[in-house]
Design an enzyme around this catalytic site. Structure first.
Site, PDB file in Angstrom:
ATOM      1  N   ALA A 152      43.467  43.413  34.592  1.00  0.00           N
ATOM      2  CA  ALA A 152      42.177  44.087  34.735  1.00  0.00           C
ATOM      3  C   ALA A 152      41.208  43.054  35.290  1.00  0.00           C
ATOM      4  CB  ALA A 152      41.696  44.609  33.388  1.00  0.00           C
ATOM      5  N   SER A 153      40.650  43.330  36.446  1.00  0.00           N
ATOM      6  CA  SER A 153      39.856  42.340  37.171  1.00  0.00           C
ATOM      7  C   SER A 153      38.501  42.106  36.521  1.00  0.00           C
ATOM      8  CB  SER A 153      39.661  42.782  38.623  1.00  0.00           C
ATOM      9  OG  SER A 153      40.894  42.950  39.261  1.00  0.00           O
ATOM     10  N   SER A 154      37.842  41.057  36.976  1.00  0.00           N
ATOM     11  CA  SER A 154      36.496  40.738  36.517  1.00  0.00           C
ATOM     12  C   SER A 154      35.567  41.929  36.725  1.00  0.00           C
ATOM     13  CB  SER A 154      35.971  39.528  37.294  1.00  0.00           C
ATOM     14  OG  SER A 154      34.569  39.553  37.415  1.00  0.00           O
TER      15      SER A 154
END
Length: 347
Positions: free
Chosen positions: A34-36
Site C-alpha cells: 500500500a503506497s504512501s
C-alpha cells in the site's frame, strides 16, 4: 493513527510469509504494498477523476486505490481493477466488499490485454490509474482510453516520476512529469533495477565487477582524467534527472568507498577520489552523461515544465519543448552515442 508510510503486503510474489523478520531480510523482495498516502493523493490529483468517469485501476493490490477511484467517480460499477496475481485479486475484492464497494475485479495482465465489463458499451475508459512502475508504456492503455482522457503512471526508467498522459484524437498520448516516486515494477517489466536504492546500487556494482572479467568480446577499460568534477552530474536538477534516466539509463551516485559510479547493469563508469575515470563495457556511460549535460545546458537547463513524454503506436520517447520531437534529436549532441534505454528514446 494516520501515517505517510508504505505498508508492504506481500513478499516474493506470495512465496515468502509476510513477517517482520522476512520483510527485513535482504534476500526477500516486496511484491505488493500500500503506497504512501501523499503519493497516492498526488497520483489521483493528476488523474482528475470526475463523477461518471469510467476508470481502469491497473495493479489492484489491496484494493485501496480502486476504492478511492470508486468514491471519486461516484459509482463503483464504473471502476475496473486489474490484478495479475490471483491471490491479490481475491484479497482486493474481499477488502472492497467489506467497505460496501463492488467494482469489477479482473485477474489478468493489463499490459497485454484488457477485459472490459459488458456495461462498457464502447470498451473505453476516461481515466487509467497505474500503481506499478513502468519502463515502457503498454500501448493498449492508450488504445482503450477515450480521446481527452488521462493515464497516470509511475514512469520508472529508472528514476521514477509520476507521469500524466493525455490521449489525443490521432491515437497518441503525451504529457508531463510530476512528483518523484518509487513503485514496484509491472511484473512483465521486472528487470534488475540498480538505481532505486543504495543497497541495490552496491549489489549491481558487485555483479558488474564479476561479469566484466573473462568475456572475450568485452572492450578494454578506458581510463582518463576528468576535465570537470563530478558535481554537475551528482544530485541533478529534475529536468536533467529525467534526461539522464531516459537517455543514459541512470544518474551517477556515490558508493560507500567514496567513488562515483554510473552503470546500466552491463557498462560502468567509475570516478575515483583522485578524479580518474574508468569506463568498462560496450558503452562509455560517463561520456554520454556529460554529453547530455552539455546539451541540457545549451538548451537553457530545461525543467519539468519543458520536458515531457509521448507515446504513439510506433514509438515512445522523452521530449524537450516539442512533443513531436524526441529528446535525442532535440538535444543534438546528446543523440550521438546514447543508446535507447527502457523504450524511452526509441525513434
Amino acid at each position: 493513527m494516520y501515517s505517510d508510510s508504505v505498508i508492504v503486503t506481500q513478499l516474493d510474489g506470495g512465496r515468502t510469509a509476510l513477517t517482520p523478520a522476512n520483510a527485513a531480510a535482504p534476500s526477500t523482495a516486496p511484491s505488493c504494498a500500500a503506497s504512501s498516502p501523499l503519493l497516492v493523493t498526488a497520483g489521483l490529483r493528476h488523474l482528475a477523476v470526475r463523477p461518471g468517469d469510467r476508470v481502469l485501476d491497473v495493479g489492484g493490490g489491496t484494493g485501496w486505490t480502486s476504492g478511492l477511484c470508486a468514491y471519486l467517480t461516484g459509482d463503483d460499477a464504473l471502476v475496473t481493477t486489474v490484478e495479475i496475481d490471483p491471490d491479490l485479486a481475491r484479497t482486493a475484492a474481499e477488502n472492497l466488499a467489506r467497505c460496501g464497494l463492488h467494482p469489477s475485479v479482473v485477474t489478468g495482465d493489463a499490459a497485454t490485454e484488457l477485459q472490459t465489463p459488458h456495461s462498457h458499451s464502447d470498451g473505453l475508459f476516461d481515466r487509467v490509474h497505474v500503481t506499478c512502475g513502468i519502463t515502457h508504456v503498454p500501448y493498449v492503455w492508450v488504445e482503450r482510453t477515450r480521446p481527452g482522457g488521462h493515464i497516470v503512471l509511475p514512469y520508472n526508467p529508472p528514476i521514477g516520476r509520476l507521469l500524466r498522459l493525455t490521449v489525443l484524437d490521432d491515437g497518441s498520448a503525451t504529457g508531463r512529469f510530476g512528483e518523484e516516486c518509487s513503485y514496484m515494477p509491472l511484473r512483465s517489466q521486472r528487470l534488475p533495477q540498480p538505481h532505486q536504492h543504495q543497497h541495490q546500487h552496491q549489489h549491481q556494482h558487485q555483479q558488474t565487477d564479476e561479469g566484466a572479467t573473462g568475456a572475450d568480446d568485452t572492450p578494454p577499460s578506458r581510463v582518463r582524467s576528468l576535465e570537470f568534477g563530478t558535481e554537475s552530474l551528482l544530485d541533478p536538477a529534475p529536468g536533467l534527472q529525467v534526461l539522464l534516466a531516459s537517455l543514459v539509463g541512470d544518474e551517477p551516485w556515490v558508493s560507500g568507498s567514496g567513488s562515483v559510479l554510473l552503470t546500466d547493469g552491463v557498462s560502468r563508469a567509475t570516478v575515483d577520489e583522485g578524479g580518474r575515470l574508468t569506463q568498462t563495457g560496450p558503452r562509455d556511460l560517463w561520456d554520454e552523461a556529460e554529453s547530455v549535460h552539455r546539451a541540457w545546458t545549451r538548451q537553457g537547463r530545461p525543467g519539468l515544465d519543458r520536458i515531457g513524454f509521448t507515446v504513439t503506436p510506433e514509438r515512445q520517447y522523452v521530449w524537450v519543448d516539442d512533443p513531436a520531437v524526441p529528446a535525442v534529436r532535440a538535444l543534438g549532441e546528446a543523440a550521438a552515442g546514447t543508446a535507447t534505454t527502457a523504450g524511452a528514446s526509441v525513434g
